[in-house]
Each structure stands twice: as C-alpha cells, then as structure tokens.
Design a protein around this motif. Structure first.
Motif, PDB file in Angstrom:
ATOM      1  N   LYS A 382      24.907  44.708  30.562  1.00 53.27           N
ATOM      2  CA  LYS A 382      24.641  44.293  31.941  1.00 53.27           C
ATOM      3  C   LYS A 382      23.490  43.307  32.095  1.00 53.27           C
ATOM      4  O   LYS A 382      23.343  42.681  33.142  1.00 53.27           O
ATOM      5  N   ILE A 383      22.654  43.171  31.070  1.00 50.62           N
ATOM      6  CA  ILE A 383      21.440  42.378  31.237  1.00 50.62           C
ATOM      7  C   ILE A 383      21.737  40.926  31.589  1.00 50.62           C
ATOM      8  O   ILE A 383      21.061  40.334  32.433  1.00 50.62           O
ATOM      9  N   SER A 384      22.762  40.336  31.003  1.00 52.69           N
ATOM     10  CA  SER A 384      23.051  38.920  31.258  1.00 52.69           C
ATOM     11  C   SER A 384      23.471  38.657  32.697  1.00 52.69           C
ATOM     12  O   SER A 384      23.251  37.564  33.224  1.00 52.69           O
ATOM     13  N   ALA A 389      18.997  36.997  38.189  1.00 51.59           N
ATOM     14  CA  ALA A 389      18.745  37.069  39.636  1.00 51.59           C
ATOM     15  C   ALA A 389      17.360  37.624  39.931  1.00 51.59           C
ATOM     16  O   ALA A 389      16.684  37.179  40.865  1.00 51.59           O
ATOM     17  N   HIS A 390      16.910  38.587  39.132  1.00 49.47           N
ATOM     18  CA  HIS A 390      15.579  39.149  39.336  1.00 49.47           C
ATOM     19  C   HIS A 390      14.497  38.128  38.971  1.00 49.47           C
ATOM     20  O   HIS A 390      13.473  38.025  39.655  1.00 49.47           O
ATOM     21  N   ILE A 391      14.727  37.379  37.899  1.00 46.29           N
ATOM     22  CA  ILE A 391      13.766  36.331  37.528  1.00 46.29           C
ATOM     23  C   ILE A 391      13.690  35.276  38.631  1.00 46.29           C
ATOM     24  O   ILE A 391      12.600  34.853  39.038  1.00 46.29           O
ATOM     25  N   ASP A 435      18.694  39.409  24.125  1.00 47.59           N
ATOM     26  CA  ASP A 435      19.179  38.730  25.328  1.00 47.59           C
ATOM     27  C   ASP A 435      18.049  38.505  26.328  1.00 47.59           C
ATOM     28  O   ASP A 435      18.015  37.479  27.014  1.00 47.59           O
ATOM     29  N   ALA A 436      17.127  39.463  26.425  1.00 55.50           N
ATOM     30  CA  ALA A 436      15.987  39.295  27.330  1.00 55.50           C
ATOM     31  C   ALA A 436      15.157  38.083  26.922  1.00 55.50           C
ATOM     32  O   ALA A 436      14.775  37.261  27.766  1.00 55.50           O
ATOM     33  N   MET A 437      14.886  37.940  25.640  1.00 60.04           N
ATOM     34  CA  MET A 437      14.115  36.788  25.151  1.00 60.04           C
ATOM     35  C   MET A 437      14.849  35.485  25.445  1.00 60.04           C
ATOM     36  O   MET A 437      14.251  34.503  25.901  1.00 60.04           O
ATOM     37  N   MET A 443      15.409  30.301  31.478  1.00 57.11           N
ATOM     38  CA  MET A 443      15.019  30.194  32.884  1.00 57.11           C
ATOM     39  C   MET A 443      13.566  29.773  33.071  1.00 57.11           C
ATOM     40  O   MET A 443      13.022  29.834  34.181  1.00 57.11           O
ATOM     41  N   GLY A 444      12.936  29.343  31.990  1.00 62.05           N
ATOM     42  CA  GLY A 444      11.556  28.872  32.103  1.00 62.05           C
ATOM     43  C   GLY A 444      10.566  30.005  32.283  1.00 62.05           C
ATOM     44  O   GLY A 444       9.462  29.803  32.794  1.00 62.05           O
TER      45      GLY A 444
END
Length: 506
Positions: A382-384, A389-391, A435-437, A443-444
């Motif tokens: 689900k992370i992708s 959106a949260h970032i 994936d988080a990294m 997204m900068g």
C-alpha cells in the motif's frame, strides 16, 4: 507510649499520599465509561484536560480507591528522565529533520516486566549500537538512537476481548495493565506503579552501561554478534569495524583522539507509545527548561510567559501517538499538544491526507523543527499508493521542512499463518523501507529514519532473510513474543546493511 498499629501507619501513609485534583479527574474517568466531553477548540490545556475528551483504547478499572492510590504514588515518584535529556534529544531530532542525521528507533513490540534484567537490556543496547554503526558507515551521517525500552508495556488491541477455553476474557493489554495468564486478565491499577519501577530500573541500567563503556568505539568487536552465524553478515560487519579501527589508530597516532570522549559513549534515548494517559499525566511535571533550549509552544499554566518552565512528560524522552488513538478531538491529541517532549504520530492507511495537516496544526502550531516525527506504517502493498499524498500534503503546508519522515515497515506487514501464528516476511519489511526511500527521493523529500520491532534474543518470529526461515520454523520453539513478531539480531543487522546500501547507492 506504645507503637502505632499497622492500620494507623496505613492511614498516615494514605493521608501523605493524597491525590491531586488533576489525579482525581483521571481516576474518575478510569472507573466509569466516558459519557461527557467538550468539542471546544479553545480549551485551556492542563495535564488533565484530556479527561474532558472522548478516548479510544481506554482501560476501565473496577476499584476507584485502588486507582487513586496508584496515581497518588506515581505523582510522588521522581522523574525517570530530565528536561536536559529531553532537550538534547530535541536538538538531535532537529538535525534529523534538516537531513543532517538519521533516526534509528527500535525495541520490543511490548516489553514485559521480566525483560528488566541485565542480559536482555544489554543485548538490545548492543544490537542498536551495531545497527547504528552500519547506518553511520552507509549514510555518512550521525545516527540518533531511540530505544523502544523502559516503558513500552501497553499495546492497543483490535478487540478488547478474546475467546479462551469456551469463554470470553479480557485481551492481554500489556504488563502495566493485566497479566498474560487468563486468571490475571482483570485490569489492575497497581501494575501502573510496577511499570514505573521497572522503567526506572531499565533506564538506570542503560545509563550505567553507557557510562561504563559498553558503547566504546575503541572496542566495537566487544559488542558481539551474539546469535549471528551467517558468514556474509559477520564479514560485512567486521569490514566496517576494521575500517573504524584503522581510523582510530590514525587519530591516536596524530594525537587527534586525546579529547574525543564521544568515541567512548553514545546517547541512547527511551520511548514508548503514550497510551495510558492516567500514567502519562502522573509523570507530567512543570519543570525548568535548560537555558539554551527554545521551545515556544510551551504551556505555562498561568505563569509569566518569560518564565523558563514547561510541562515535560518525564516517563520517557520521546512518546508517540498510535494509529488507533489519533482522533483530532480525542483525548490523546489533547494530552500530547501540551507537552514539550518531541513526539511521534503514527500514520496508517486509514488516515486521509486531508487530516494530516490539521493534526499538526494542533500538535505543533509554532512549526518547531524536529518536534514531530511522522511514523508511516502502510504495508508493502500500500505504501506506493498512500505515501505520496501524505508527502504532498506536508509540502503544501507551513509544516514543510519541520517534520521527520520515519518508516515503520513492521505493523503494516503483519499476517497470520494457517495455524493462526502472527508473523512478518522480511522481504515485505525490506520492500516497504526501500519504497519509502525511493518515493521520498522522487518527491524531493527524504526518509529520516526507521522504526523497528526487534530483539537481541535468538527468536524466530519473522520469516525470510538470509537464514531462509519459513513458517514451519515458527513452530520450533523460538517464538517468544506475547504480542507482535520481532526481527531477531540477524534479521535486524541484515536490514541495517541493506538500508545502508540504499544510502550508498543514493
């Protein structure tokens, strides 16, 4: 004159241990279901103002007098941590938020009182030291270490009850609430006091171990790889140790290490989920702020704004709000908005992006850098779809550049085997971190830390990794957790190497 009776001594002791008005408010809501609350956004904050709000994951006790006795005792106990230590951590977390350091947070899913022994405490300290050494080598920046220790007893549960032997009993909520044995499931307020003393003893031994040289970089091989047998992991670790040893030898040769006391010890901070607000309130004290610290969001409870006093939660350096207790008008958000400690906020799949910034407006209205750590826990699948959106929500708000993004790859990847045993796949854990990294980079933004459930013991609770553990191995007697599955020493170190490798590639 005759000696006093035991009853007379008890009465004198009870009078000396009178409960504060704030404590009385907490005791009242702990013995009856919540039936009133205020929705006012202008409520003046006090350590007990949370009692006017609806609360999730609450614990209701049967005996009001026993609750009052426990809370009165806690109110009289000395702090476990100090404002000086808390403010030092805030300075370190500011560096993390600015990309100058990396945050490593880890420990048991839920501590047990039995874990308060020298061997188990040392094993977790050493594992966090080993992992931080690997991350420093890979990331090329300092690592801030926070342990899920000395207070991480309580756990939120998806259901307050469970079925046992044909009857319904209260779920095990953690050693500071009830016992694991079915006969000890009734919530017992005296366990709150026991939790304090076990936390204080653990914190004391952590400090003693660090001051006695357990973290001395001149002898990192003394940290032992314990249960690690894999040659590839041992070889990688020894390569890093040899590189550090050579650097230290050179520093000694040129006389550069004569005043380097930082090579002989490290800072290790404690943390837990702030779940039981009656406990947290009892250890919340208005104390002097160290002269160098500047924390404009402090509540002064009517004192002159220039007075250097703030409310500190002295049960731990860092506390976090769970994914199940982050309601904007709830008791936990109300309590957390008033303390000067750095705090974490768990973000799961159920949080809409539109809710994130309003929560931060409540918790950090002054936009203090490093005050809030956003602990994302989505799951590898689900992370992708959720993290971007949260970032974006943060980047479009005044909180951009103030928060720490931390990945918790554990909670979103829990599943049960066909026999009902909880486990996590190492590959899913690694996938979520990777994936988080990647997403942050695209997204900068940047990943500031990881939040892991781990142990230095030889357990078999998570499957996968270089050991090749599978679900059949979970039945071999190595499953020790009373709550959620943890990474063992080998898996934790392997994950550290892979995260460090990601930094190297970056």
């Amino acid at each position: 004159m005759g000696s006093r009776t035991w009853v007379e001594d008890t009465e004198v002791s009870a009078k000396a241990a009178s409960l504060s008005k704030a404590g009385e408010a907490a005791a009242q809501v702990k013995v009856a279901p919540f039936d009133t609350h205020t929705t006012s956004d202008t409520l003046q904050w006090t350590p007990s103002s949370w009692t006017t709000k609806p609360i999730k994951q609450d614990v209701i006790y049967d005996d009001r007098a026993a609750v009052s006795t426990a809370l009165a005792k806690l109110e009289r106990c000395p702090p476990i941590v100090t404002p000086m230590e808390i403010c030092k951590l805030k300075e370190r977390l500011k560096d993390v938020a600015l990309g100058k350091a990396f945050l490593l947070q880890g420990g048991d899913c839920a501590e047990l009182f039995d874990y308060c022994n020298s061997g188990m405490i040392e094993s977790k300290i050493k594992l966090l030291l080993q992992m931080s050494l690997v991350l420093i080598y890979g990331a090329g920046k300092p690592v801030v270490r926070i342990a899920r220790m000395a207070g991480q007893f309580a756990k939120p549960r998806s259901s307050p009850t469970e079925e046992y032997d044909g009857r319904t009993i209260t779920a095990f909520r953690g050693d500071n609430i009830n016992g694991y044995s079915p006969e000890e499931r009734n919530p017992d307020p005296s366990r709150l006091v026991s939790a304090y003393f076990h936390s204080a003893a653990t914190s004391n031994y952590i400090r003693a171990s660090l001051s006695s040289g357990i973290a001395d970089l001149h002898s990192p091989l003394d940290w032992e790889l314990g249960h690690v047998k894999e040659d590839c992991i041992k070889a990688k670790y020894e390569t890093i140790v040899n590189s550090i040893t050579e650097s230290l030898r050179f520093m000694k040769t040129v006389g550069a290490d004569s005043a380097a006391s930082s090579l002989e010890t490290v800072e290790l901070y404690t943390s837990h989920e702030g779940l039981l607000l009656e406990y947290e309130q009892s250890l919340t004290r208005q104390l002097k702020t160290p002269p160098y610290a500047h924390q404009p969001q402090a509540h002064t409870n009517g004192t002159h704004p220039s007075e250097p006093k703030q409310y500190y939660n002295t049960s731990a350096h860092f506390l976090w709000i769970g994914d199940r207790t982050r309601q904007p008008n709830g008791a936990h958000i109300e309590y957390f908005r008033g303390i000067a400690n750095p705090i974490g906020l768990k973000i799961g799949p159920s949080m809409p992006a539109s809710e994130l910034v309003p929560l931060l407006d409540i918790l950090n209205p002054s936009h203090e850098i490093g005050k809030i750590t956003l602990i994302t826990r989505y799951g590898a699948s689900k992370i992708s779809s959720l993290l971007p959106a949260h970032i974006s929500a943060i980047q479009a708000s005044p909180h951009d550049g103030t928060v720490i993004w931390q990945c918790d790859p554990m909670h979103g990847n829990t599943r049960s085997t066909p026999t009902g045993t909880k486990t996590r796949h190492f590959e899913s854990i690694l996938s979520e971190v990777s994936d988080a990294m990647r997403i942050h980079k695209e997204m900068g933004s940047f990943l500031g830390g990881v939040h892991l459930e781990l142990t230095g013991e030889a357990v078999t609770e998570c499957v996968g990794g270089s050991e090749g553990l599978d679900e059949q191995d979970l039945e071999g007697g190595g499953y020790k957790s009373f709550c959620d599955p943890r990474l063992n020493e080998k898996q934790a170190l392997e994950l550290a190497f892979l995260v460090a490798g990601g930094f190297r590639e970056k």
